[in-house]
Design a protein around this motif. Structure first.
Motif, mmCIF file in Angstrom:
data_model
loop_
_atom_site.group_PDB
_atom_site.id
_atom_site.type_symbol
_atom_site.label_atom_id
_atom_site.label_comp_id
_atom_site.label_asym_id
_atom_site.label_seq_id
_atom_site.Cartn_x
_atom_site.Cartn_y
_atom_site.Cartn_z
ATOM 1 N N PHE B 219 0.844 -1.189 0.000
ATOM 2 C CA PHE B 219 0.000 0.000 0.000
ATOM 3 C C PHE B 219 0.878 1.237 0.000
ATOM 4 O O PHE B 219 2.045 1.181 0.365
ATOM 5 N N HIS B 223 -3.151 5.246 1.101
ATOM 6 C CA HIS B 223 -4.118 4.155 1.127
ATOM 7 C C HIS B 223 -4.541 3.690 -0.264
ATOM 8 O O HIS B 223 -5.721 3.472 -0.546
ATOM 9 N N LEU B 431 -10.862 -1.715 -0.865
ATOM 10 C CA LEU B 431 -10.290 -0.370 -0.731
ATOM 11 C C LEU B 431 -11.309 0.713 -1.069
ATOM 12 O O LEU B 431 -11.280 1.798 -0.514
#
Lengths: 294, 433
Positions: B219, B223, B431
């Motif tokens: 990552f 994010h 995500l």
């Protein structure tokens, strides 16, 4: 007087009624509402209509894997378990001494079968270093890890289910005892052998019992959870080979926080079990013979 | 042997035991105090020892503070994540609870926990704490949790097996190619039911370090995914090659090991010489093995590429505070007691298998701790010499996604490319939320 009786009746019923409404009916209805929402358990549910159901049908390949695993399990485990239970019941029905003892012994696995301890033992027996492979190794065979191989994992769970044949066996045994001995005697006089007697007397006379056991086992098998959860470490592995429907539902709800989606899955499962049960009842007309008919 | 078996049995049934212990533990307080404050403390522990020491520290606190009643609710990590999610959803979250990097991001983002910056540095002084662990307990620049321990990625290595095979233990700065070659050599020397390294294709941390060796990461700080599809394909292809060369066990044997449970691991079962994991598992592994286990670094680069220390330290276990708790002040005081009160900290850490996050406490441990403690501290010190960029928060459920794809390859159902695509698809979906 009648009114008083009613009040008293409801008073006595109230523990069940309150439990039924608050702990069963309420959550069932709530889960239907949630199945039409996106709900992550932290923030308020958001209405999304039938999106969960659409996603399930068209976008989720793991969902289809879970259906495949569950249907394979039901189709394999239910007939095999019933056949095994019937076989043992017939053995026990031969006028053995100490029948009560044997009945208890054979029933034992069913008491233990759903437990975590047995699932762990099963894991040991069928693992790479397990007792099965130890024996095979003596014959020079390097066996796989049965419980964690995509080729065999589901079958070890089927075997575990068959081993829990106790409750259908007890019911079969009771059914076998109901078949009047004179029918067998009459058949024998007519020259019927054991196979003929089994096919033409035992099976037809037993069909109501077979039907009952069949329906109960189908319903139970669709909901199988504990053995797969323990044996695969809660993941339905390896590579989703034991991803039971209930296991995937649980994962969606509590690992992925998709409570809305999990609720939708639960309702589809209700539909599947309902359909399977209804189909069994419809088919019963053609193969189940009740004593009071015709 | 019987001691070993008992240990083994305890660990194997660890989850159940710990659960039972938690259920049976009575509220820790004397019953004479007035205006009693009730504080619920839920957490996960790595071992029976850690549970014992944590409960002892909490009991000590309530003895000194009779007006506080602490209700401990501890369990194993797997059971904990489900439990905390359900309780939080039901509006019944505990006053204080454990988090790791990914859970912290998840709960902080959803506003379940509260920033603790007002209590730093007084009374919670984190200045001599491992800074990478302190940073890993931050979200959006705010301090959402207090790190309890210090951990780092490692290969737990059975030095006795290397000796038996007549193979030299490689240097710390080694390559992924060398890991593959060493593991194959171990299989040749000690096989056929013995493999060099356990399959880590489904393991988050080594995958991240592999990606870092390629100049990427799992990552990014903001994010997002920090790699390309081809990087992940290379990862799955790497483990596929190790399977083919018998450096790592076949899929069915590997699947037995599960995730991070020492008692089911190949290294304890005598099937492998190396297990890629985190330092906080070391004491558990050593307790189950009579061989000499050491901590070794994972590879730090590829042949012909740049070699650089790529292991980051952080906290395996941090404590966070529920945003809804009316007892924040008391919670902070309990954390202060466990970390900074000499008696409290000693009870909490000594014999728990945890390595303290503060430098002062680590130094004290290096002198007095067990042999396993000393090995871990020495290893963490090596990693501190050239600290790598920190681990960035991801999403919960990473292990499941990585493992499924890796098993797909191991059982011949997916090519490495398809496995990479599947993983990226699943993690991207999480995500977005």
């Amino acid at each position: 007087m009648d009114a008083n009786n009613n009040v008293a009746a409801f008073l006595f019923l109230s523990p069940w009624l309150i439990g039924m409404i608050c702990l069963t009916l309420g959550p069932i209805l709530a889960s239907f509402y949630l199945s039409l929402t996106s709900y992550d358990m932290f923030s308020a549910p958001q209405w999304i209509g039938f999106d969960n159901y659409i996603k399930m049908a068209f976008e989720d390949s793991r969902y289809y894997q879970s259906l495949k695993v569950t249907f394979s399990y039901v189709f394999l485990s239910v007939p095999l378990k019933l056949a095994f239970a019937l076989g043992i019941a017939m053995l026990l029905n031969r006028g053995l001494r100490g029948l009560g003892f044997y009945r208890s012994v054979f029933y034992l696995p069913s008491l233990l079968g759903g437990s975590v301890a047995v699932a762990i033992m099963w894991r040991q027996v069928f693992s790479y270093d397990g007792i099965i492979n130890q024996v095979l190794l003596k014959f020079g065979i390097d066996g796989p890890s049965w419980i964690t191989s995509t080729d065999y994992a589901l079958y070890t769970l089927v075997a575990l289910a068959i081993w829990q044949f106790g409750s259908p066996m007890v019911i079969f045994l009771a059914g076998l005892k109901q078949i009047p001995q004179d029918i067998y005697d009459a058949a024998e006089v007519d020259g019927a052998g054991p196979i003929r007697k089994f096919v033409s007397i035992t099976i037809p006379m037993l069909t109501p019992i077979i039907f009952f056991n069949f329906v109960m086992q189908i319903i139970g098998a669709f909901q199988a959870f504990t053995p797969a959860y323990i044996i695969s470490g809660g993941k339905g592995g390896p590579a989703d080979a034991t991803l039971f429907y209930t296991l995937y539902l649980y994962e969606q709800a509590f690992t992925n926080f998709q409570m809305g989606y999990a609720s939708a899955m639960a309702w589809v499962l209700v539909g599947i079990i309902g359909t399977a049960t209804a189909a069994s009842f419809l088919s019963a007309r053609y193969w189940v013979h009740y004593g009071d008919e015709r | 042997m019987s001691v070993l078996m008992n240990r083994r049995a305890v660990l194997r049934q660890g989850g159940a035991l710990i659960g039972a212990a938690a259920a049976s533990s009575l509220p820790l307080a004397s019953s004479f105090a007035q205006e009693k404050v009730r504080v619920r403390f839920a957490g996960y522990v790595e071992s029976q020892e850690q549970l014992t020491q944590t409960l002892a520290a909490l009991k000590l606190y309530t003895q000194k503070n009779p007006n506080v009643e602490i209700i401990p609710e501890f369990t194993s990590f797997g059971a904990f994540t489900d439990k905390i999610a359900t309780e939080t959803a039901g509006g019944n979250s505990p006053d204080m609870f454990s988090v790791n990097v990914d859970l912290l991001a998840e709960y902080a983002r959803r506003g379940v926990t509260t920033p603790l910056d007002a209590y730093v540095p007084n009374p919670i002084n984190l200045s001599d704490y491992l800074q990478s662990a302190v940073n890993a307990a931050k979200f959006d620049g705010k301090q959402y949790a207090i790190p309890n321990d210090a951990i780092g990625p490692t290969i737990i290595t059975n030095a006795s097996a290397f000796e038996k095979a007549g193979i030299k233990i490689p240097a710390d700065m080694w390559t992924w190619e060398e890991l593959a070659e060493t593991a194959t050599a171990l299989n040749k020397a000690l096989g056929p039911r013995f493999w060099g390294v356990e399959d880590a294709g489904g393991n988050y941390i080594p995958c991240d370090i592999f990606l870092r060796s390629r100049g990427k990461s799992m990552f990014t700080q903001d994010h997002r995914l920090g790699f390309e599809l081809e990087d992940m394909e290379a990862w799955y292809a790497y483990w596929q090659k190790l399977r083919e060369t018998r450096a790592t066990p076949p899929g069915d044997v590997q699947a037995l090991a599960g995730n991070d449970d020492p008692s089911t691991s190949g290294i304890v079962a005598g099937r492998a010489a190396m297990n890629i994991t985190l330092t906080d598992s070391f004491a558990g592994f050593q307790a189950l093995s009579q061989d000499n286990l050491i901590l070794h670094m994972m590879p730090n680069g590829f042949r012909g590429g740049e070699m650089k220390q790529r292991h980051y330290c952080y906290a395996g276990n941090s404590t966070t505070v529920s945003g809804k708790s009316p007892n924040q002040k008391h919670v902070i005081d309990i954390i202060r007691f466990m970390h900074f009160d000499p008696e409290g900290a000693k009870t909490y850490y000594v014999g728990s298998g945890m390595i303290p996050c503060s430098k002062a406490a680590r130094d004290a441990f290096a002198a007095t701790g067990s042999e396993a403690d000393r090995k871990i501290i020495a290893y963490l010190d090596v990693l501190q010499k050239e600290p790598a960029a920190p681990r960035y928060p991801g999403v919960p459920g990473m292990t499941g996604m990585l493992t499924r794809a890796n098993e797909g390859v191991a059982f011949g159902k997916l090519t490495p490319k398809q496995a990479a695509e599947q993983f990226v698809r699943e993690v991207s979906a999480r995500l977005k939320k």
